[in-house]
Write an enzyme that holds these catalytic residues in place. Structure first.
Site, mmCIF file in Angstrom:
data_model
loop_
_atom_site.group_PDB
_atom_site.id
_atom_site.type_symbol
_atom_site.label_atom_id
_atom_site.label_comp_id
_atom_site.label_asym_id
_atom_site.label_seq_id
_atom_site.Cartn_x
_atom_site.Cartn_y
_atom_site.Cartn_z
ATOM 1 C CG ASP A 81 -1.927 1.043 1.304
ATOM 2 O OD1 ASP A 81 -2.417 1.440 0.231
ATOM 3 O OD2 ASP A 81 -2.282 1.477 2.423
ATOM 4 C CG HIS A 179 -5.449 8.272 3.210
ATOM 5 N ND1 HIS A 179 -4.690 8.849 2.232
ATOM 6 C CD2 HIS A 179 -5.666 6.997 2.811
ATOM 7 C CE1 HIS A 179 -4.446 7.962 1.275
ATOM 8 N NE2 HIS A 179 -5.030 6.826 1.602
ATOM 9 C CG HIS A 210 -6.239 4.763 -1.799
ATOM 10 N ND1 HIS A 210 -5.124 4.386 -1.103
ATOM 11 C CD2 HIS A 210 -6.175 4.150 -3.005
ATOM 12 C CE1 HIS A 210 -4.393 3.579 -1.869
ATOM 13 N NE2 HIS A 210 -5.014 3.428 -3.030
ATOM 14 N N GLY A 211 -9.056 5.768 1.253
ATOM 15 C CA GLY A 211 -9.778 6.591 2.228
ATOM 16 C C GLY A 211 -11.230 6.173 2.376
ATOM 17 C CB SER A 213 -12.261 4.303 7.284
ATOM 18 O OG SER A 213 -11.317 3.262 7.387
ATOM 19 C CG ASN A 253 -7.182 0.852 -0.321
ATOM 20 O OD1 ASN A 253 -7.542 -0.121 -0.971
ATOM 21 N ND2 ASN A 253 -6.050 1.485 -0.553
ATOM 22 C CG ASP A 255 -5.059 1.536 8.189
ATOM 23 O OD1 ASP A 255 -5.217 0.788 9.169
ATOM 24 O OD2 ASP A 255 -3.996 2.180 8.020
HETATM 25 P P1 13P Z 1 -8.821 5.036 5.563
HETATM 26 O O1 13P Z 1 -7.951 6.007 6.292
HETATM 27 O O2 13P Z 1 -10.123 5.657 5.179
HETATM 28 O O3 13P Z 1 -9.021 3.767 6.297
HETATM 29 O O4 13P Z 1 -8.084 4.693 4.177
HETATM 30 C C1 13P Z 1 -7.096 3.705 4.136
HETATM 31 C C2 13P Z 1 -6.350 3.689 2.850
HETATM 32 O O5 13P Z 1 -6.698 4.321 1.879
HETATM 33 C C3 13P Z 1 -5.154 2.841 2.795
HETATM 34 O O6 13P Z 1 -4.463 2.991 1.591
HETATM 35 O O1 G3H Z 2 -3.301 5.187 3.536
HETATM 36 C C1 G3H Z 2 -2.530 4.854 4.429
HETATM 37 C C2 G3H Z 2 -2.869 3.714 5.295
HETATM 38 O O2 G3H Z 2 -3.908 4.053 6.171
HETATM 39 C C3 G3H Z 2 -1.643 3.210 5.982
HETATM 40 O O3 G3H Z 2 -1.255 4.054 7.015
HETATM 41 O O4 G3H Z 2 1.125 4.537 6.478
HETATM 42 O O5 G3H Z 2 0.222 4.841 8.804
HETATM 43 O O6 G3H Z 2 0.559 2.547 7.858
HETATM 44 P P1 G3H Z 2 0.263 4.003 7.571
HETATM 45 ZN ZN ZN Z 3 -4.590 4.977 0.796
#
Ligand code: 13P
Ligand code: G3H
Ligand code: ZN
Length: 317
Positions: A81, A179, A210-211, A213, A253, A255
């Site tokens: 990622d 994110h 992405h982003g 959540s 995605n 996280d």
């Molecule tokens: P979130 O911060 O919305 O969980 O997005 C995660 C992400 O895009 C990881 O690449």
């Molecule tokens: O988009 C980024 C992911 O949420 C990963 O986060 O770089 O803190 O592991 P990180």
């Molecule tokens: Zn991302």
């Protein structure tokens, strides 16, 4: 079973999306696998550069291999990622990854194309696929003018040129998300018109969101009630995952939501049990709660229930 990302995309395209979940430790890995088995879903496990450096990248790889043994029915791809060019090459060389993301979206268009192209050449030589990014994901804020806001979204014509010139296999697009836990100050959401316009010019090309959540408000409230200060946190409407999937978004995605589950479990546990200092009781609660969360997301993504079918598809293609 670790499978090529492109096979998962071929199975999902236009029908459902794969959850792409970030992991950093064994509890997340166990919860993720359990949740995907319970919901009978294929998935993508993704490792960021930060995750590779948290303990040791070899530790994560070993834990994922162990999870594949513990859950022999699991069907999943392993993805880097937000990689820089050097990390992409390391992951390609390692032989462990199904796909890598080269994130040069902050560079000018031509440089983004050139870096992506170099990574594509190295990756394709080893049968690994490449996700690239075009547009400014974090740049869409509520307090800037509409024209400016839309300018930060991925331009469909540019996206078409970018994919043609770079040869990337999937494209991360800026479609209104960002994110972290603070995505929208007002009533914003996914720009479906933009997703549709990109799909129209890039039919069959898997798109990545992405982003994604959803920042469940119940999690935020419970965290705050247990001493947290996450004021105004807001995420994507999880009921929009499936409509986005129908427009070619194959990878979603997630996280931050997993971090919120972790924070809620641990804050509540130690607030209640002030004399406790064993890490295993809250760890056990977290694994079970994370598994439940993952299963619930897979239902909303439409990946739940696809496991047997995708296994047959992967074997047959
Ligand atoms: P979130 O911060 O919305 O969980 O997005 C995660 C992400 O895009 C990881 O690449
Ligand atoms: O988009 C980024 C992911 O949420 C990963 O986060 O770089 O803190 O592991 P990180
Ligand atoms: Zn991302």
């Amino acid at each position: 079973m670790i499978v090529p990302t492109k096979k998962l995309f071929a199975h999902a395209y236009g029908k459902y999306a794969l959850g792409a979940y970030n992991i950093n430790n064994s509890e997340q890995i166990m919860g993720l696998f359990r949740g995907c088995i319970d919901s009978k879903a294929p998935f993508i496990i993704q490792i960021s550069k930060g995750a590779r450096g948290y303990t040791d990248k070899r530790m994560l790889e070993a834990m994922i291999r162990a999870a594949a043994d513990i859950f022999p029915d699991a069907v999943f791809a392993v993805h880097l990622d937000h990689g820089d060019e050097q990390t992409c090459y390391e992951c390609i060389e390692s032989g462990f990854y199904s796909s890598v993301m080269i994130d040069a979206s902050h560079d000018p268009f031509e440089e983004n194309v050139a870096a992506t192209k170099r990574v594509v050449t190295a990756a394709h030589a080893k049968g690994i696929s490449v996700e690239a990014e075009l547009g400014m994901l974090g740049g869409v804020e509520e307090d800037i003018a509409v024209d400016e806001k839309n300018a930060n979204l991925t331009d469909p014509e540019e996206a078409k040129d970018f994919v043609a010139q770079s040869g990337c296999d999937s494209l991360a697009c800026a479609i209104g998300t960002s994110h972290g836990a603070y995505k929208f100050a007002g009533g914003q959401g996914i720009h479906f018109d933009r997703v549709k316009a990109i799909q129209d010019l890039l039919p069959g090309v898997p798109l990545v969101m992405h982003g994604s959540s959803s920042v469940p408000q119940e999690e935020v409230e419970r965290i705050n009630a247990a001493g947290g200060t996450l004021k105004g946190a807001k995420g994507v409407d999880a009921n929009q995952y499936l409509p986005a999937a129908k427009l070619g978004v194959c990878k979603v995605n997630i996280d931050t939501d997993g971090r919120l589950v972790w924070t809620r479990v641990h804050r509540e546990f130690f607030k209640e049990k002030t004399a406790e200092f064993d890490l295993r009781p809250p760890g056990k609660i977290f694994m079970a709660e994370y598994a439940k969360f993952i299963a619930s997301r897979n239902v909303l993504l439409g990946s739940a229930g696809q496991l047997d079918d995708v296994r047959e598809f992967v074997k047959a293609t």
